[in-house]
Design an enzyme around this catalytic site. Structure first.
Site, PDB file in Angstrom:
ATOM      1  N   HIS A 169       0.813  -1.207   0.000  1.00 54.27           N
ATOM      2  CA  HIS A 169       0.000   0.000   0.000  1.00 54.27           C
ATOM      3  C   HIS A 169       0.850   1.261   0.000  1.00 54.27           C
ATOM      4  O   HIS A 169       0.347   2.357  -0.201  1.00 54.27           O
ATOM      5  CB  HIS A 169      -0.978  -0.028   1.179  1.00 54.27           C
ATOM      6  CG  HIS A 169      -2.174  -0.900   0.898  1.00 54.27           C
ATOM      7  ND1 HIS A 169      -3.470  -0.507   1.113  1.00 54.27           N
ATOM      8  CD2 HIS A 169      -2.248  -2.145   0.369  1.00 54.27           C
ATOM      9  CE1 HIS A 169      -4.300  -1.484   0.752  1.00 54.27           C
ATOM     10  NE2 HIS A 169      -3.576  -2.492   0.311  1.00 54.27           N
TER      11      HIS A 169
ATOM     12  N   SER B 170       0.004  -1.180  -6.106  1.00 51.82           N
ATOM     13  CA  SER B 170       0.093  -2.382  -6.930  1.00 51.82           C
ATOM     14  C   SER B 170       0.805  -2.095  -8.244  1.00 51.82           C
ATOM     15  O   SER B 170       0.639  -1.026  -8.825  1.00 51.82           O
ATOM     16  CB  SER B 170      -1.318  -2.897  -7.245  1.00 51.82           C
ATOM     17  OG  SER B 170      -1.943  -3.356  -6.082  1.00 51.82           O
TER      18      SER B 170
ATOM     19  N   LYS C 223     -14.262  -8.396  -7.665  1.00 52.53           N
ATOM     20  CA  LYS C 223     -13.456  -9.281  -8.516  1.00 52.53           C
ATOM     21  C   LYS C 223     -12.788 -10.360  -7.656  1.00 52.53           C
ATOM     22  O   LYS C 223     -12.743 -11.529  -8.038  1.00 52.53           O
ATOM     23  CB  LYS C 223     -12.403  -8.454  -9.257  1.00 52.53           C
ATOM     24  CG  LYS C 223     -11.813  -9.177 -10.442  1.00 52.53           C
ATOM     25  CD  LYS C 223     -10.955  -8.240 -11.278  1.00 52.53           C
ATOM     26  CE  LYS C 223     -10.352  -8.987 -12.453  1.00 52.53           C
ATOM     27  NZ  LYS C 223      -9.568  -8.113 -13.329  1.00 52.53           N
ATOM     28  N   ASP C 224     -12.289  -9.957  -6.477  1.00 53.71           N
ATOM     29  CA  ASP C 224     -11.675 -10.933  -5.569  1.00 53.71           C
ATOM     30  C   ASP C 224     -12.717 -11.917  -5.031  1.00 53.71           C
ATOM     31  O   ASP C 224     -12.422 -13.092  -4.830  1.00 53.71           O
ATOM     32  CB  ASP C 224     -10.977 -10.221  -4.397  1.00 53.71           C
ATOM     33  CG  ASP C 224      -9.634  -9.632  -4.814  1.00 53.71           C
ATOM     34  OD1 ASP C 224      -9.156  -9.960  -5.915  1.00 53.71           O
ATOM     35  OD2 ASP C 224      -9.065  -8.838  -4.045  1.00 53.71           O
TER      36      ASP C 224
ATOM     37  N   GLU D  27       5.445 -33.888  -0.163  1.00 54.12           N
ATOM     38  CA  GLU D  27       4.198 -33.392  -0.746  1.00 54.12           C
ATOM     39  C   GLU D  27       4.506 -32.675  -2.068  1.00 54.12           C
ATOM     40  O   GLU D  27       5.610 -32.197  -2.277  1.00 54.12           O
ATOM     41  CB  GLU D  27       3.528 -32.421   0.221  1.00 54.12           C
ATOM     42  CG  GLU D  27       3.085 -33.079   1.499  1.00 54.12           C
ATOM     43  CD  GLU D  27       2.033 -34.124   1.260  1.00 54.12           C
ATOM     44  OE1 GLU D  27       0.844 -33.796   1.298  1.00 54.12           O
ATOM     45  OE2 GLU D  27       2.399 -35.296   1.008  1.00 54.12           O
TER      46      GLU D  27
END
Lengths: 413, 269
Positions: A216, A220, A244-245, A288
């Site tokens: 922030h 971005s 959107k998220d 894994e």
């Protein structure tokens, strides 16, 4: 974009609190009006998904810890009890098991997205570095957690991985004894692994906070790699990116729930449902899936110490990515040659994942060496050289210019 | 669009390498000398799969009459049998036919008493040492997680039950001319290394099913495997039923979120 004025709160309680602790103003600034580049594509969904996966893991983990017993004679049975006797215990445990895979999947996509769009370049070096640190702590946490069910693979993975420290010259053996709390992986190892497995997710949480703080501050990155220059380049975070998220989260939950409810053991090794037995070594000890690329790198070196060093370098090299990439152009979108090498790296990473699952014999060993070699060749040779040789395409003047140009192209077509 | 092309190319390259290597690897390992696992129909497979109670009760019959004398079912209680259709009284009766150790009583003595539905399944041996002594040096494994603990799950258990051969087959000797079955072991085509400590257990007609089903070896193997699958995943039906609701809900919710996202973004592109 910079200083959005704090809203004037009309509710008296909120006003009272906000004068003394501006938590509402902060949320308003960082979550609602926060100016976000208007052109973020779906690859930008994976950061928030990773955060949600972390929260799911912490919440389910807390409930599991209420019923789990960290003792070599009781750990395995306590998990069977969670699966059979505890109300919805099977659900909580299967979510926890599968959300780890989701977490790693979205984080890998998030990391490679950052690599493609040059999100590590100035001024986001620290943001990137904190992200790599988060990944490292994730790896540790996931490894510790995998040991807790005290199945055969838990025990032998713990043995193989902790034994790696014995490769360190001089202090190696003492270090291993110190790690184990004894002379081999045993009850004391299990207890400390449980304690650390409970601790580290909160360390990750704190690092995520720093990651977001740095994000922030620098804002971005975006697919063009061009910095935000004017208000027309941005959209408020809410409702545009919250929605959107939310949609992205819906898709991720569908995938997660499909595995949780219908194939809950898909990513698990069957043999981990056999209780740990120090007297019986499994035929193949395989980690894994999310560790496989680095496991392949570990095994590509015939020398134990060399393998360990190379494995850690494979992740550590991400820290200095801002130095290795000499190109002035940030986004891979405008780097015609880099693009191809990027996808070659992705293919190499997938190949390493495959090789990590295969037995270390015959052709797999040779291929493992080549794939490992190429992995480092990409970062140490290709990336620095590309900056000099590659002629980047012209970069749009601003984000909004790029968005408008896209519309004209669509209109023309 | 060009990004998609590149993703597709990378995926194709990776898939090509992986598949190619897989083929090479399978050959290198000389894989597939034994028969593949038998894959019978299972009622509990798939998104809509569930257990067949009749079959589970037949499986319990096989377990109780054949497996139980050597194998434990850890983590399970007699009360769990109510889940496969036994009534409360039937479960009490079944439990009461077993003796469990309890105590100490007021004189400090341990004593035996009939089991109740709340008790764990009785164990066939007091400790591992006795179990080993009675079974040629090997402890018969716990069966309650077996369907989760072997690759192939139910298919593996079923195949193993039917995988016994009186003589070592040709294909084993072709692969390893020196193969010899150690004394006291049996040949099983599906067991890793082929030499298994447990002799063949299921022969046609060794028991009678209360529901009159023909007790062929295949039938008993199928039933006991289904029973062990239930023992390993007693939550399976609840899990899948809840999962169907959750998935339908999430699909609708996500579709709505997508529509809403489009609505919000329609002027912003």
């Amino acid at each position: 974009m910079s200083s959005t004025p704090s809203p004037v709160w009309s509710n008296r309680t909120i006003k009272w609190v906000d004068r003394r602790l501006p938590i509402f103003s902060m949320m308003h600034k960082e979550l609602i009006v926060y100016p976000t580049p208007r052109n973020l594509n779906y690859w930008w969904n994976f950061g928030s998904l990773a955060g949600i996966a972390l929260v799911i893991l912490i919440l389910t983990g807390i409930f599991l810890a209420m019923f789990y017993t960290p003792h070599e004679d009781m750990a395995f049975a306590s998990i069977e009890r969670i699966m059979r006797e505890v109300n919805f215990g099977w659900l909580i445990r299967f979510i926890h098991m599968n959300a780890v895979s989701l977490f790693f999947l979205v984080v890998y996509i998030h990391i490679f997205r950052g690599m493609y769009y040059g999100s590590y370049k100035a001024p986001r070096e620290l943001l990137w570095g904190i992200g790599v640190l988060i990944y490292l702590v994730m790896v540790g946490t996931a490894f510790l957690g995998y040991v807790l069910p005290w199945g055969q693979m838990s025990f032998w993975a713990a043995t193989v991985i902790t034994s790696l420290v014995t490769a360190i010259p001089v202090v190696g053996n003492d270090l291993a004894i110190w790690l184990w709390g004894g002379f081999s992986v045993d009850n004391d190892t299990l207890k400390r692994f449980f304690a650390l497995h409970y601790l580290l997710p909160f360390v990750i949480f704190a690092l995520v906070f720093l990651h977001l703080w740095a994000l922030h501050t620098t804002k971005s990155n975006n697919p063009t790699g061009v910095e935000v220059k004017k208000p027309a380049d941005t959209l408020p975070f809410h409702p545009y990116y919250t929605m959107k998220d939310a949609f992205g989260l819906g898709v991720a939950l569908i995938v997660l729930c499909f595995f949780v409810f219908f194939y809950p053991n898909y990513f698990n090794h069957a043999i981990n449902y056999v209780q740990a037995d120090p007297m019986v070594t499994p035929e193949h000890i395989v980690p894994e899936w999310y560790f496989l690329p680095f496991y392949a790198i570990l095994r590509a070196v015939p020398d134990k110490l060399g393998g360990v060093v190379l494995m850690f370098l494979a992740i550590a090299i991400w820290f200095i990515l801002p130095l290795l990439d000499t190109s002035k152009t940030r986004s891979g979108r405008f780097r015609p040659i880099f693009k191809w090498f990027f996808w070659l790296l992705v293919a190499d990473f997938v190949l390493l994942t495959y090789l990590g699952a295969m037995p270390a014999e015959g052709i797999y060993v040779t291929l493992g060496m080549w794939a490992t070699g190429y992995y480092f060749f990409h970062f140490v040779v290709i990336l620095p050289l590309l900056g000099w040789f590659e002629k980047p395409l012209p970069v749009p003047e601003s984000i909004s210019a790029a968005v408008t140009a896209g519309h004209e192209k669509e209109a023309a077509a | 669009m060009s990004t998609l092309t590149r993703i597709a190319t990378a995926a194709a390259v990776a898939a090509g390498l992986t598949l190619g290597l897989g083929a090479v690897g399978a050959q290198a390992a000389g894989g597939g000398e034994g028969p593949g696992l038998k894959r019978p129909y299972w009622s509990f497979e798939g998104v809509f799969g569930g257990y067949d109670e009749q079959q589970l009760r037949r499986g319990w019959e096989v377990y109780a009459q054949v497996c139980k004398s050597c194998h434990v079912l850890d983590y399970m209680h007699y009360r769990n049998l109510e889940q496969i259709g036994f009534t409360e009284d039937e479960v009490k009766e079944i439990a009461a036919s077993f003796e469990v150790e309890d105590g100490p009583d007021e004189w400090g003595e341990m004593f035996m008493r009939p089991a109740t539905p709340m008790d764990e399944f009785a164990k066939p041996y007091e400790n591992d040492a006795i179990a080993k002594l009675a079974n040629g040096g090997v402890v018969p494994p716990n069966l309650s997680v077996m369907a989760r603990a072997r690759d192939g799950g139910a298919d593996y258990i079923y195949s193993l039950m039917l995988g016994y051969r009186d003589e070592v087959p040709e294909w084993v000797l072709e692969h390893d001319p020196n193969f010899e079955l150690p004394a006291g072991k049996s040949f099983n085509a599906y067991f890793p290394g082929y030499a298994i400590s447990m002799p063949q257990q299921l022969f046609e007609g060794i028991l009678e099913y209360p529901d009159g089903t023909e007790p062929s070896a295949e039938q008993m193997a199928h039933d006991v495997t289904a029973f062990l699958q239930w023992a390993a995943e007693p939550e399976l039906e609840d899990r899948k039923a809840l999962g169907r609701y959750v998935l339908v809900f999430l699909l609708v919710l996500t579709a709505l979120l997508y529509a809403y996202k489009r609505e919000i973004w329609k002027d912003a592109h």
